[in-house]
Motif scaffolding. Structure first.
Motif, mmCIF file in Angstrom:
data_model
loop_
_atom_site.group_PDB
_atom_site.id
_atom_site.type_symbol
_atom_site.label_atom_id
_atom_site.label_comp_id
_atom_site.label_asym_id
_atom_site.label_seq_id
_atom_site.Cartn_x
_atom_site.Cartn_y
_atom_site.Cartn_z
ATOM 1 N N MET A 1 0.829 -1.217 0.000
ATOM 2 C CA MET A 1 0.000 0.000 0.000
ATOM 3 C C MET A 1 0.860 1.263 0.000
ATOM 4 O O MET A 1 0.599 2.237 -0.702
ATOM 5 C CB MET A 1 -0.920 -0.009 1.208
ATOM 6 C CG MET A 1 -1.838 1.217 1.291
ATOM 7 S SD MET A 1 -2.947 1.147 2.696
ATOM 8 C CE MET A 1 -4.012 -0.188 2.169
ATOM 9 N N ASN A 2 1.966 1.221 0.756
ATOM 10 C CA ASN A 2 2.843 2.379 0.799
ATOM 11 C C ASN A 2 3.460 2.665 -0.553
ATOM 12 O O ASN A 2 3.620 3.810 -0.969
ATOM 13 C CB ASN A 2 3.937 2.162 1.846
ATOM 14 C CG ASN A 2 3.368 2.150 3.247
ATOM 15 O OD1 ASN A 2 2.331 2.766 3.497
ATOM 16 N ND2 ASN A 2 4.014 1.442 4.156
ATOM 17 N N SER A 4 2.142 1.895 -3.511
ATOM 18 C CA SER A 4 1.144 2.464 -4.411
ATOM 19 C C SER A 4 0.912 3.936 -4.135
ATOM 20 O O SER A 4 0.671 4.726 -5.041
ATOM 21 C CB SER A 4 -0.159 1.671 -4.281
ATOM 22 O OG SER A 4 -0.681 1.815 -2.971
ATOM 23 N N ARG A 5 1.007 4.345 -2.849
ATOM 24 C CA ARG A 5 0.843 5.766 -2.530
ATOM 25 C C ARG A 5 2.000 6.595 -3.076
ATOM 26 O O ARG A 5 1.834 7.679 -3.597
ATOM 27 C CB ARG A 5 0.743 5.943 -1.018
ATOM 28 C CG ARG A 5 -0.585 5.494 -0.431
ATOM 29 C CD ARG A 5 -0.633 5.745 1.059
ATOM 30 N NE ARG A 5 -1.927 5.364 1.613
ATOM 31 C CZ ARG A 5 -2.208 5.421 2.905
ATOM 32 N NH1 ARG A 5 -1.280 5.833 3.768
ATOM 33 N NH2 ARG A 5 -3.396 5.067 3.345
ATOM 34 N N ARG A 6 3.197 6.046 -2.969
ATOM 35 C CA ARG A 6 4.350 6.797 -3.471
ATOM 36 C C ARG A 6 4.287 6.948 -4.980
ATOM 37 O O ARG A 6 4.756 7.936 -5.527
ATOM 38 C CB ARG A 6 5.636 6.073 -3.072
ATOM 39 C CG ARG A 6 5.981 6.199 -1.578
ATOM 40 C CD ARG A 6 7.435 5.840 -1.353
ATOM 41 N NE ARG A 6 7.693 4.467 -1.746
ATOM 42 C CZ ARG A 6 7.593 3.429 -0.934
ATOM 43 N NH1 ARG A 6 7.232 3.619 0.323
ATOM 44 N NH2 ARG A 6 7.846 2.210 -1.354
ATOM 45 N N LEU A 7 3.689 5.966 -5.664
ATOM 46 C CA LEU A 7 3.656 5.984 -7.122
ATOM 47 C C LEU A 7 2.291 6.412 -7.648
ATOM 48 O O LEU A 7 1.917 6.047 -8.760
ATOM 49 C CB LEU A 7 4.006 4.584 -7.667
ATOM 50 C CG LEU A 7 5.396 4.062 -7.299
ATOM 51 C CD1 LEU A 7 5.578 2.628 -7.787
ATOM 52 C CD2 LEU A 7 6.490 4.955 -7.874
ATOM 53 N N ASP A 8 1.544 7.124 -6.842
ATOM 54 C CA ASP A 8 0.218 7.563 -7.272
ATOM 55 C C ASP A 8 0.338 8.389 -8.550
ATOM 56 O O ASP A 8 0.972 9.450 -8.568
ATOM 57 C CB ASP A 8 -0.411 8.423 -6.169
ATOM 58 C CG ASP A 8 -1.876 8.717 -6.465
ATOM 59 O OD1 ASP A 8 -2.310 8.426 -7.599
ATOM 60 O OD2 ASP A 8 -2.559 9.237 -5.582
ATOM 61 N N PRO A 9 -0.239 7.930 -9.664
ATOM 62 C CA PRO A 9 -0.077 8.659 -10.942
ATOM 63 C C PRO A 9 -0.711 10.041 -10.928
ATOM 64 O O PRO A 9 -0.356 10.884 -11.761
ATOM 65 C CB PRO A 9 -0.763 7.732 -11.959
ATOM 66 C CG PRO A 9 -1.683 6.881 -11.150
ATOM 67 C CD PRO A 9 -1.036 6.690 -9.826
ATOM 68 N N VAL A 10 -1.652 10.270 -10.028
ATOM 69 C CA VAL A 10 -2.274 11.597 -9.959
ATOM 70 C C VAL A 10 -1.229 12.673 -9.650
ATOM 71 O O VAL A 10 -1.335 13.821 -10.093
ATOM 72 C CB VAL A 10 -3.386 11.606 -8.889
ATOM 73 C CG1 VAL A 10 -3.967 12.992 -8.723
ATOM 74 C CG2 VAL A 10 -4.481 10.626 -9.285
ATOM 75 N N LEU A 11 -0.194 12.282 -8.900
ATOM 76 C CA LEU A 11 0.844 13.251 -8.558
ATOM 77 C C LEU A 11 1.568 13.779 -9.794
ATOM 78 O O LEU A 11 2.119 14.879 -9.777
ATOM 79 C CB LEU A 11 1.851 12.612 -7.599
ATOM 80 C CG LEU A 11 1.301 12.199 -6.232
ATOM 81 C CD1 LEU A 11 2.396 11.553 -5.401
ATOM 82 C CD2 LEU A 11 0.733 13.400 -5.494
#
Length: 278
Positions: A1-2, A4-11
């Protein structure tokens, strides 16, 4: 989960803005900082020591801080009641107030400053009004005075105080005031114990906006008070444009940057703390 948060494409949506700011703001800023500490190609703090050891420099810093504080205070005194009225208004009244606040932003600062030159001169509207009310025995000139500069600058920056406060007040549940009223709280008690504490994050944000812009304004002081009143921003411009002293200009720019960044970072931390507390 961590991961996926770091690689969130929305960023990645923020990438164009980050690249743009890095190129047009970050690179010139780094060049300016480097120019301020390089003497003959060698890093040195001598420019800052020389600047801060000159009594005139402290006069300039004092002018900058005094005008920025006064402009911020005037904007807060005018802006808070306006933001409160805007948050309480609805329909056409709210739309008219918003238009009255936002529409002046479409007029350039130079145009506003020249308009205030007409208003603040000896035969201007302010002088005639004060003389007509009997507050002044004879017409007086506010142009090229600190009072005139504060009045003109506050007119330009007051929307940046109103809008952050309004955005916070709009989120406050109006039933809180009604609940306090049913418990016998007076209007003043409800304001100081309910509305004001809940709006502190907006107040702090507005103060950070207005203070940083008032401390770094260049055009308005030049047109409303002239060269005899120097601030860090006007001294920076004068150093680059007229004195051809890039060392002094970069040094004063860095001092101004440190002052404004300190206020903005401190305000952001305070706003975050107040927001969490409320």
């Amino acid at each position: 989960m961590n991961a996926s948060r770091r690689l969130d494409p929305v960023l990645l949506l923020a990438l164009p803005a980050v690249l743009y700011l890095a190129i047009v703001y970050g690179v010139p800023l780094m060049m300016l900082l480097g120019r301020s500490i390089l003497v003959g190609g060698v890093p040195s703090l001598a420019p800052f020591i020389g600047f801060l050891s000159d009594p005139f420099s402290w006069t300039v810093i004092g002018n900058t801080l005094r005008i920025a504080v006064l402009v911020t205070l005037v904007c807060l005194l005018i802006g808070y009641p306006t933001a409160l009225a805007l948050a309480r208004a609805s329909g056409l009244a709210q739309a008219l107030i918003l238009v009255a606040i936002i529409l002046p932003l479409s007029v350039g600062v130079v145009v506003k400053a020249f308009a205030w030159q007409i208003v603040l001169r000896r035969d201007g509207v302010v002088s005639q009004l004060m003389t007509g009310l009997g507050l002044w025995s004879e017409p007086q000139r506010l142009l090229f005075t600190e009072a005139g500069l504060v009045i003109g600058a506050a007119n330009v920056f007051v929307p940046f105080m109103i809008l952050p406060i309004y955005s916070v007040l709009k989120l406050v549940d109006p039933r809180l005031g009604e609940a306090a009223a049913t418990l016998g709280a007076s209007p003043l008690y409800r304001f100081f114990k309910v509305a004001l504490p809940l709006s502190l994050p907006g107040i702090v944000t507005g103060i950070a906006f207005v203070f940083s812009m008032a401390a770094s304004m260049y055009v308005i002081p030049n047109l409303l008070i002239g060269d005899r009143f120097q601030t860090l921003a006007t001294l920076t411009g004068r150093s680059f444009l007229f004195m051809r002293n890039e060392q002094l200009g970069s040094t004063t720019a860095v001092v101004l940057l440190v002052l404004t960044v300190a206020v903005v970072v401190g305000s952001a931390a305070l706003s975050k703390r107040l927001g969490g507390a409320s």
